[in-house]
Design a protein around this motif. Sequence first.
Motif, mmCIF file in Angstrom:
data_model
loop_
_atom_site.group_PDB
_atom_site.id
_atom_site.type_symbol
_atom_site.label_atom_id
_atom_site.label_comp_id
_atom_site.label_asym_id
_atom_site.label_seq_id
_atom_site.Cartn_x
_atom_site.Cartn_y
_atom_site.Cartn_z
ATOM 1 N N PHE A 41 0.828 -1.204 0.000
ATOM 2 C CA PHE A 41 0.000 0.000 0.000
ATOM 3 C C PHE A 41 0.862 1.253 0.000
ATOM 4 N N ASN A 42 0.326 2.286 -0.628
ATOM 5 C CA ASN A 42 1.029 3.544 -0.792
ATOM 6 C C ASN A 42 0.833 4.413 0.445
ATOM 7 N N ASN A 64 -0.662 7.939 -0.044
ATOM 8 C CA ASN A 64 -2.122 7.912 -0.217
ATOM 9 C C ASN A 64 -2.812 7.696 1.122
ATOM 10 N N GLN A 88 -6.711 6.469 -0.669
ATOM 11 C CA GLN A 88 -7.017 5.074 -0.923
ATOM 12 C C GLN A 88 -8.196 4.614 -0.069
ATOM 13 N N THR A 94 -15.667 1.928 -3.821
ATOM 14 C CA THR A 94 -15.799 0.844 -4.783
ATOM 15 C C THR A 94 -16.610 -0.314 -4.213
ATOM 16 N N GLN A 101 -10.019 -1.372 -14.703
ATOM 17 C CA GLN A 101 -8.961 -0.388 -14.469
ATOM 18 C C GLN A 101 -8.266 -0.637 -13.127
ATOM 19 N N ILE A 102 -9.051 -0.965 -12.108
ATOM 20 C CA ILE A 102 -8.478 -1.227 -10.775
ATOM 21 C C ILE A 102 -7.667 -2.522 -10.815
ATOM 22 N N LYS A 145 -4.251 -2.113 -11.996
ATOM 23 C CA LYS A 145 -3.373 -1.544 -10.959
ATOM 24 C C LYS A 145 -3.012 -2.608 -9.930
ATOM 25 N N HIS A 146 -4.010 -3.400 -9.517
ATOM 26 C CA HIS A 146 -3.734 -4.485 -8.559
ATOM 27 C C HIS A 146 -2.671 -5.443 -9.114
ATOM 28 N N LEU A 173 0.712 -3.987 -9.032
ATOM 29 C CA LEU A 173 1.250 -3.883 -7.664
ATOM 30 C C LEU A 173 1.522 -5.254 -7.055
ATOM 31 N N VAL A 194 -0.934 -7.435 -6.191
ATOM 32 C CA VAL A 194 -1.988 -7.848 -5.257
ATOM 33 C C VAL A 194 -2.409 -9.251 -5.679
ATOM 34 N N HIS A 238 -4.565 -12.216 -0.798
ATOM 35 C CA HIS A 238 -4.739 -10.970 -0.040
ATOM 36 C C HIS A 238 -6.226 -10.650 0.193
ATOM 37 N N VAL A 268 -8.237 -8.585 3.401
ATOM 38 C CA VAL A 268 -8.996 -7.330 3.273
ATOM 39 C C VAL A 268 -10.439 -7.552 3.722
ATOM 40 N N PRO A 278 -7.511 7.888 -7.917
ATOM 41 C CA PRO A 278 -8.520 6.854 -8.096
ATOM 42 C C PRO A 278 -9.656 7.279 -9.029
ATOM 43 N N LYS A 279 -9.865 6.503 -10.095
ATOM 44 C CA LYS A 279 -10.861 6.862 -11.097
ATOM 45 C C LYS A 279 -12.278 6.889 -10.511
HETATM 46 C C1 HEM Z 1 -6.023 0.373 -5.258
HETATM 47 C C2 HEM Z 1 -10.531 -1.295 -4.698
HETATM 48 C C3 HEM Z 1 -8.791 -5.367 -2.776
HETATM 49 C C4 HEM Z 1 -4.437 -3.316 -2.564
HETATM 50 C C5 HEM Z 1 -7.387 0.252 -5.298
HETATM 51 C C6 HEM Z 1 -8.280 1.252 -5.832
HETATM 52 C C7 HEM Z 1 -9.526 0.787 -5.671
HETATM 53 C C8 HEM Z 1 -9.455 -0.506 -5.021
HETATM 54 C C9 HEM Z 1 -10.788 1.484 -6.119
HETATM 55 C C10 HEM Z 1 -7.862 2.580 -6.441
HETATM 56 C C11 HEM Z 1 -7.516 2.361 -7.871
HETATM 57 C C12 HEM Z 1 -7.103 3.616 -8.588
HETATM 58 O O1 HEM Z 1 -6.162 4.266 -8.135
HETATM 59 O O2 HEM Z 1 -7.728 3.917 -9.606
HETATM 60 C C13 HEM Z 1 -10.450 -2.549 -4.137
HETATM 61 C C14 HEM Z 1 -11.574 -3.409 -3.859
HETATM 62 C C15 HEM Z 1 -11.090 -4.559 -3.321
HETATM 63 C C16 HEM Z 1 -9.651 -4.417 -3.250
HETATM 64 C C17 HEM Z 1 -13.017 -3.057 -4.140
HETATM 65 C C18 HEM Z 1 -11.823 -5.784 -2.848
HETATM 66 C C19 HEM Z 1 -12.912 -6.260 -3.404
HETATM 67 C C20 HEM Z 1 -7.459 -5.169 -2.553
HETATM 68 C C21 HEM Z 1 -6.570 -6.120 -1.922
HETATM 69 C C22 HEM Z 1 -5.350 -5.541 -1.837
HETATM 70 C C23 HEM Z 1 -5.464 -4.215 -2.442
HETATM 71 C C24 HEM Z 1 -6.981 -7.531 -1.480
HETATM 72 C C25 HEM Z 1 -4.081 -6.089 -1.230
HETATM 73 C C26 HEM Z 1 -4.002 -6.460 0.000
HETATM 74 C C27 HEM Z 1 -4.512 -2.126 -3.263
HETATM 75 C C28 HEM Z 1 -3.395 -1.209 -3.410
HETATM 76 C C29 HEM Z 1 -3.857 -0.158 -4.205
HETATM 77 C C30 HEM Z 1 -5.226 -0.448 -4.506
HETATM 78 C C31 HEM Z 1 -2.016 -1.399 -2.814
HETATM 79 C C32 HEM Z 1 -3.052 1.075 -4.697
HETATM 80 C C33 HEM Z 1 -3.416 2.308 -3.985
HETATM 81 C C34 HEM Z 1 -2.618 2.567 -2.748
HETATM 82 O O3 HEM Z 1 -1.528 2.031 -2.603
HETATM 83 O O4 HEM Z 1 -3.088 3.350 -1.926
HETATM 84 N N1 HEM Z 1 -8.128 -0.806 -4.820
HETATM 85 N N2 HEM Z 1 -9.299 -3.184 -3.758
HETATM 86 N N3 HEM Z 1 -6.746 -4.040 -2.863
HETATM 87 N N4 HEM Z 1 -5.594 -1.632 -3.921
HETATM 88 FE FE1 HEM Z 1 -7.408 -2.456 -3.907
#
Ligand code: HEM
Length: 385
Positions: free
Chosen positions: A43-44, A47, A53, A60, A80-81, A84-85, A88, A90, A94, A98, A378-379
């Motif tokens: 994670f960032n 952010n 985030q 979402t 789109q997400i 990114k996942h 990164l 993900v 994981h 969450v 984030p879009k």
């Molecule tokens: C980014 C949603 C699960 C790690 C994001 C973004 C959204 C999102 C909307 C922002 C994307 C953008 O910048 O356009 C979700 C949803 C999840 C989920 C709905 C579950 C259903 C996870 C999991 C992980 C994860 C399981 C890892 C443990 C990250 C990271 C970012 C990200 C590291 C980059 C933004 C940051 O570092 O702050 N996710 N995510 N996400 N997500 Fe997820």
Amino acid sequence: MLSEQTREIVKQTVPVLEQHGTEITKVFYTRMFEAHPELLNIFNKSNQKQGKQQTALAQTVLAAAKHIDNLGAIVPNVNQIAHKHRALQVKEEHYPIVGEYLLKAIKEVLGDAATDEIMNAWEEAYGEIASVFISMEKEMYEKAAWDGFQLFKITNILNQGTTMKSFEVEPEVALEIPELAAGQYITVRVKPENDENLALRHYSLYSVENDGTLKFAVKKEGTGEKKGIVSHELHDNTSIGDSIEISAPAGDFKVNSEAGKELLLLSSGAGVTPMLAMLEDEAKKGRQVHFVHVNESEADVPFKTELTEINEKYDNVDVTYHLKLRDGYLTSDSLQHWINENTDIYLCGGILFMDTIFDEFAKLNISQSDVNFEPFGPKMSITNV
Ligand code: HEM
């Protein structure tokens, strides 16, 4: 498949969760990082500090829950997400972490109001939503040009405008750079000194020339507490000859208009990066391109050498700098000069810029769905879902 009753409970409780959204996600992240500090390597942190985030994930999940009868409706955003996942790294394993901490946070914030029935419904719904992401990301992992993060050597660094630098890198290991698409980004992972965690950030490619290198640009973000960890590391502590870790190119922002259509490529600040790659690509094809870049002053404009060269070389291209200190804000009056019924619009920049431009587009009866856009942020925070 969720039962009718579960779906009803989820949909009915969305407004309550929306009301407590910020609180729930704050508790969620705090508890999750206490139990799984290793996730701070994904994670960032910048952010996190700004709460960006938190809002993105919460929005979402809630948007998905509203569409729980038809999760297909959120697929374009999930795509789109998911890119990114994948970039990164993900992983499937994981998602239960969450899920566990999201549910615990809902319970902690709502207390007795979160009955067993409600909690069970949300557990099922999260599982359903997570499976949409997991299956899309699985496909992306299979198609990725290389596994995980790999080492690249920096072969060139140049200043671009006042706040950006461009980087050229080549692989240090035996891997082939795939055919790149204008609009794609790569993800850089660094380990800053005096920081116990790794830090990751996405950076757009400014050129997709196929010469065995990757070319991306980095804007130095923020200062003090709010500084962008990766951008500061790349700007201040990285030189030609150093190695950095990069994951395979990702992203779904690309030019997909039919031949014959004119293009408006509109950017502000670092948003110029993917637009330059698109300009270079489309100019060669002979397409009519209006390239408009918004910045504070001429000194701030990145890639001026490349833009001048392309502008002079191709009759089918016109490059305009809209300089805020000279020209004020970009309004619908100016925008309409570059738009007719045969124009496809591509837009890239920060969230604030996008919001303003969408307001101006609305005056020209152009809606979000008429525009191809990629915010640097984030879009979902600006998408109408
Ligand atoms: C980014 C949603 C699960 C790690 C994001 C973004 C959204 C999102 C909307 C922002 C994307 C953008 O910048 O356009 C979700 C949803 C999840 C989920 C709905 C579950 C259903 C996870 C999991 C992980 C994860 C399981 C890892 C443990 C990250 C990271 C970012 C990200 C590291 C980059 C933004 C940051 O570092 O702050 N996710 N995510 N996400 N997500 Fe997820």
